[in-house]
Design an enzyme around this catalytic site. Structure first.
Site, short mmCIF file in Angstrom:
data_model
loop_
_atom_site.label_atom_id
_atom_site.label_comp_id
_atom_site.label_asym_id
_atom_site.label_seq_id
_atom_site.Cartn_x
_atom_site.Cartn_y
_atom_site.Cartn_z
N LYS A 9 0.84 -1.21 0.00
CA LYS A 9 0.00 0.00 0.00
C LYS A 9 0.87 1.26 0.00
O LYS A 9 0.60 2.19 -0.76
CB LYS A 9 -0.91 0.04 1.24
CG LYS A 9 -1.86 -1.14 1.37
CD LYS A 9 -2.83 -0.96 2.54
CE LYS A 9 -2.15 -0.82 3.89
NZ LYS A 9 -1.43 -2.01 4.37
N ARG A 84 -8.87 1.69 9.27
CA ARG A 84 -8.52 0.31 9.60
C ARG A 84 -9.60 -0.35 10.44
O ARG A 84 -9.46 -1.53 10.76
CB ARG A 84 -7.20 0.29 10.38
CG ARG A 84 -5.97 -0.07 9.55
CD ARG A 84 -4.78 0.11 10.47
NE ARG A 84 -3.62 -0.64 10.14
CZ ARG A 84 -2.53 -0.14 9.58
NH1 ARG A 84 -2.49 1.10 9.17
NH2 ARG A 84 -1.47 -0.90 9.41
N ARG A 123 11.48 -7.05 4.82
CA ARG A 123 11.43 -5.65 5.25
C ARG A 123 12.01 -5.50 6.66
O ARG A 123 12.69 -4.52 6.96
CB ARG A 123 9.97 -5.16 5.23
CG ARG A 123 9.82 -3.71 5.59
CD ARG A 123 8.47 -3.18 5.18
NE ARG A 123 7.45 -3.47 6.17
CZ ARG A 123 6.16 -3.15 6.05
NH1 ARG A 123 5.74 -2.55 4.94
NH2 ARG A 123 5.31 -3.42 6.98
N ARG A 129 12.37 -2.26 11.29
CA ARG A 129 11.14 -1.76 11.93
C ARG A 129 10.84 -2.62 13.14
O ARG A 129 10.81 -3.84 13.03
CB ARG A 129 9.96 -1.85 10.93
CG ARG A 129 9.79 -0.59 10.14
CD ARG A 129 8.63 -0.68 9.18
NE ARG A 129 7.35 -0.96 9.82
CZ ARG A 129 6.18 -0.67 9.26
NH1 ARG A 129 6.16 -0.06 8.07
NH2 ARG A 129 5.05 -0.96 9.84
N ARG A 140 -0.08 -8.74 13.72
CA ARG A 140 -0.63 -7.67 12.87
C ARG A 140 -1.54 -8.26 11.80
O ARG A 140 -2.56 -7.66 11.43
CB ARG A 140 0.51 -6.85 12.25
CG ARG A 140 1.18 -5.96 13.29
CD ARG A 140 2.50 -5.41 12.80
NE ARG A 140 2.32 -4.47 11.71
CZ ARG A 140 3.20 -4.30 10.74
NH1 ARG A 140 4.31 -5.02 10.70
NH2 ARG A 140 2.97 -3.42 9.80
#
Ligand code: AMP
Length: 186
Positions: A9, A84, A123, A129, A140
Protein backbone atom coordinates in the site's frame (compact mmCIF):
# COMPACT_ATOMS: atom_id res chain seq x y z
CA UNK A 1 -6.20 1.72 0.51
CA UNK A 2 -7.07 -1.53 2.22
CA UNK A 3 -4.82 -4.50 2.60
CA UNK A 4 -2.72 -6.39 5.10
CA UNK A 5 0.68 -5.09 6.19
CA UNK A 6 3.22 -5.87 3.47
CA UNK A 7 0.72 -5.75 0.60
CA UNK A 8 2.48 -2.74 -0.95
CA UNK A 9 0.00 0.00 0.00
CA UNK A 10 2.72 2.48 0.99
CA UNK A 11 4.68 2.01 -2.24
CA UNK A 12 1.60 2.39 -4.41
CA UNK A 13 0.25 5.35 -2.38
CA UNK A 14 3.37 7.38 -3.14
CA UNK A 15 3.08 6.59 -6.86
CA UNK A 16 -0.64 7.42 -7.00
CA UNK A 17 -0.20 10.69 -5.10
CA UNK A 18 2.47 11.70 -7.65
CA UNK A 19 0.27 10.71 -10.56
CA UNK A 20 -2.77 12.64 -9.29
CA UNK A 21 -0.80 15.53 -7.70
CA UNK A 22 -2.53 15.02 -4.42
CA UNK A 23 -1.63 14.47 -0.75
CA UNK A 24 -0.40 11.11 0.51
CA UNK A 25 -1.60 10.53 4.06
CA UNK A 26 0.08 7.50 5.63
CA UNK A 27 -1.03 7.13 9.24
CA UNK A 28 1.78 4.65 10.08
CA UNK A 29 4.37 7.20 8.80
CA UNK A 30 2.79 9.99 10.85
CA UNK A 31 2.94 7.81 13.97
CA UNK A 32 6.56 6.78 13.28
CA UNK A 33 7.55 10.45 12.84
CA UNK A 34 5.90 11.26 16.17
CA UNK A 35 7.70 8.37 17.87
CA UNK A 36 11.03 9.63 16.45
CA UNK A 37 10.29 13.18 17.73
CA UNK A 38 9.28 11.84 21.13
CA UNK A 39 6.00 13.80 20.99
CA UNK A 40 3.10 13.00 23.30
CA UNK A 41 1.25 11.36 20.41
CA UNK A 42 4.37 9.31 19.65
CA UNK A 43 4.72 8.13 23.25
CA UNK A 44 1.08 7.07 23.28
CA UNK A 45 1.23 5.32 19.88
CA UNK A 46 4.51 3.50 20.43
CA UNK A 47 3.29 0.86 22.87
CA UNK A 48 0.45 -0.14 20.53
CA UNK A 49 2.72 -0.15 17.47
CA UNK A 50 5.41 -2.25 19.15
CA UNK A 51 2.81 -4.87 20.07
CA UNK A 52 1.36 -4.82 16.57
CA UNK A 53 -1.96 -3.51 17.91
CA UNK A 54 -4.02 -0.68 16.51
CA UNK A 55 -3.74 2.75 18.09
CA UNK A 56 -7.17 3.58 19.65
CA UNK A 57 -9.76 4.86 17.19
CA UNK A 58 -10.33 8.24 18.86
CA UNK A 59 -6.60 9.07 18.65
CA UNK A 60 -6.25 8.05 14.99
CA UNK A 61 -9.52 9.69 13.94
CA UNK A 62 -8.61 13.04 15.56
CA UNK A 63 -5.17 12.92 13.92
CA UNK A 64 -6.52 12.18 10.42
CA UNK A 65 -9.30 14.78 10.69
CA UNK A 66 -6.67 17.43 11.53
CA UNK A 67 -4.54 16.28 8.62
CA UNK A 68 -7.50 16.46 6.18
CA UNK A 69 -8.01 20.11 7.16
CA UNK A 70 -4.56 21.05 5.84
CA UNK A 71 -4.47 23.00 2.54
CA UNK A 72 -2.67 20.33 0.47
CA UNK A 73 -5.66 18.00 0.91
CA UNK A 74 -7.93 20.27 -1.09
CA UNK A 75 -6.61 18.77 -4.32
CA UNK A 76 -7.57 15.32 -3.08
CA UNK A 77 -5.72 12.65 -1.11
CA UNK A 78 -4.67 9.06 -0.96
CA UNK A 79 -5.23 7.44 2.42
CA UNK A 80 -2.71 4.73 3.22
CA UNK A 81 -3.41 2.75 6.39
CA UNK A 82 -6.66 4.55 7.25
CA UNK A 83 -9.41 3.55 7.85
CA UNK A 84 -8.52 0.31 9.60
CA UNK A 85 -11.74 -0.19 11.57
CA UNK A 86 -15.43 0.31 10.86
CA UNK A 87 -15.51 3.19 13.41
CA UNK A 88 -12.72 4.93 11.46
CA UNK A 89 -14.55 4.38 8.14
CA UNK A 90 -17.74 5.87 9.61
CA UNK A 91 -15.84 8.90 10.93
CA UNK A 92 -14.28 9.37 7.49
CA UNK A 93 -17.68 9.15 5.79
CA UNK A 94 -19.10 11.79 8.13
CA UNK A 95 -16.21 14.17 7.45
CA UNK A 96 -16.30 13.62 3.67
CA UNK A 97 -20.04 14.29 3.66
CA UNK A 98 -19.42 17.61 5.47
CA UNK A 99 -16.73 18.50 2.94
CA UNK A 100 -18.90 17.39 -0.03
CA UNK A 101 -15.91 15.30 -1.16
CA UNK A 102 -16.96 11.81 -2.21
CA UNK A 103 -14.56 8.92 -1.96
CA UNK A 104 -13.69 7.70 -5.46
CA UNK A 105 -12.57 4.21 -4.62
CA UNK A 106 -11.40 1.84 -1.91
CA UNK A 107 -8.49 -0.16 -3.30
CA UNK A 108 -8.36 -3.64 -1.83
CA UNK A 109 -4.86 -5.10 -2.16
CA UNK A 110 -5.16 -8.86 -2.63
CA UNK A 111 -2.13 -10.99 -1.79
CA UNK A 112 -1.41 -14.51 -0.51
CA UNK A 113 -0.25 -15.02 3.07
CA UNK A 114 2.88 -16.81 1.81
CA UNK A 115 3.94 -13.79 -0.29
CA UNK A 116 3.15 -11.44 2.61
CA UNK A 117 5.36 -13.25 5.10
CA UNK A 118 8.17 -13.36 2.54
CA UNK A 119 7.96 -9.58 2.03
CA UNK A 120 7.58 -8.68 5.72
CA UNK A 121 10.51 -10.79 6.86
CA UNK A 122 12.60 -9.11 4.10
CA UNK A 123 11.43 -5.65 5.25
CA UNK A 124 12.29 -6.45 8.89
CA UNK A 125 15.86 -7.23 7.86
CA UNK A 126 16.15 -4.11 5.65
CA UNK A 127 14.43 -1.39 7.67
CA UNK A 128 14.77 -2.64 11.25
CA UNK A 129 11.14 -1.76 11.93
CA UNK A 130 10.44 -2.78 15.52
CA UNK A 131 7.00 -4.07 14.52
CA UNK A 132 8.33 -6.38 11.80
CA UNK A 133 9.58 -9.15 14.13
CA UNK A 134 7.97 -12.46 13.15
CA UNK A 135 5.56 -12.89 16.08
CA UNK A 136 4.49 -9.24 15.79
CA UNK A 137 3.94 -9.72 12.06
CA UNK A 138 1.63 -12.65 12.77
CA UNK A 139 -0.26 -10.59 15.32
CA UNK A 140 -0.63 -7.67 12.87
CA UNK A 141 -2.06 -10.08 10.29
CA UNK A 142 -4.58 -11.32 12.88
CA UNK A 143 -5.53 -7.75 13.79
CA UNK A 144 -6.02 -7.04 10.09
CA UNK A 145 -8.25 -10.10 9.68
CA UNK A 146 -10.43 -9.21 12.67
CA UNK A 147 -10.63 -5.41 12.61
CA UNK A 148 -9.86 -4.29 9.05
CA UNK A 149 -11.16 -7.07 6.80
CA UNK A 150 -14.81 -6.11 7.56
CA UNK A 151 -14.10 -2.88 5.64
CA UNK A 152 -13.94 -4.89 2.42
CA UNK A 153 -17.63 -5.59 2.86
CA UNK A 154 -18.29 -2.03 4.05
CA UNK A 155 -16.93 -0.54 0.81
CA UNK A 156 -18.33 -3.29 -1.41
CA UNK A 157 -21.84 -2.45 -0.18
CA UNK A 158 -21.20 1.20 -1.06
CA UNK A 159 -20.04 0.25 -4.58
CA UNK A 160 -16.55 1.65 -3.96
CA UNK A 161 -14.44 -1.51 -3.73
CA UNK A 162 -11.77 -2.09 -6.38
CA UNK A 163 -9.89 -5.37 -5.99
CA UNK A 164 -6.21 -5.07 -6.92
CA UNK A 165 -3.97 -8.05 -7.64
CA UNK A 166 -1.01 -6.90 -5.51
CA UNK A 167 1.46 -9.59 -6.63
CA UNK A 168 4.04 -8.75 -9.28
CA UNK A 169 6.42 -5.91 -10.17
CA UNK A 170 5.62 -2.51 -8.60
CA UNK A 171 5.04 -0.84 -12.01
CA UNK A 172 2.59 -3.57 -13.04
CA UNK A 173 0.54 -3.12 -9.88
CA UNK A 174 0.45 0.67 -10.46
CA UNK A 175 -0.72 0.11 -14.06
CA UNK A 176 -3.49 -2.22 -12.86
CA UNK A 177 -4.66 0.36 -10.31
CA UNK A 178 -4.64 3.22 -12.83
CA UNK A 179 -6.56 1.12 -15.36
CA UNK A 180 -9.17 0.25 -12.72
CA UNK A 181 -9.49 3.86 -11.59
CA UNK A 182 -9.81 5.04 -15.18
CA UNK A 183 -12.53 2.47 -15.80
CA UNK A 184 -14.39 4.00 -12.85
CA UNK A 185 -13.96 7.49 -14.28
CA UNK A 186 -11.75 8.67 -11.40
P1 AMP B 1 1.53 0.88 8.96
O1 AMP B 1 2.81 1.54 8.64
O2 AMP B 1 0.37 1.44 8.19
O3 AMP B 1 1.60 -0.62 8.89
O4 AMP B 1 1.19 1.24 10.49
C1 AMP B 1 2.07 0.88 11.54
C2 AMP B 1 1.32 0.87 12.87
O5 AMP B 1 0.76 2.17 13.14
C3 AMP B 1 0.12 -0.07 12.93
O6 AMP B 1 0.49 -1.41 13.21
C4 AMP B 1 -0.69 0.56 14.07
O7 AMP B 1 -0.11 0.27 15.34
C5 AMP B 1 -0.49 2.05 13.79
N1 AMP B 1 -1.54 2.54 12.87
C6 AMP B 1 -1.37 3.06 11.62
N2 AMP B 1 -2.53 3.41 11.07
C7 AMP B 1 -3.49 3.11 11.99
C8 AMP B 1 -4.92 3.21 12.01
N3 AMP B 1 -5.60 3.70 10.96
N4 AMP B 1 -5.57 2.79 13.13
C9 AMP B 1 -4.89 2.32 14.21
N5 AMP B 1 -3.56 2.18 14.24
C10 AMP B 1 -2.85 2.57 13.15
Amino acid sequence: MLGPPGAGKGTQAVRLAEQFHCADIATGDIFRANVAEGSQLGLLAQEYMDRGDLVPDEVVIAMVMDRLAEPDCQAGFVLDGFPRTVAQAEALDRRLAQLHTPLHAALNFEITEEELLRRLVGRAAQLHRSDDAEQTIRHRLEVFAIKTRPLIDYYMRRGLLVNVDAIGPIEDVTKRILADLEARGA
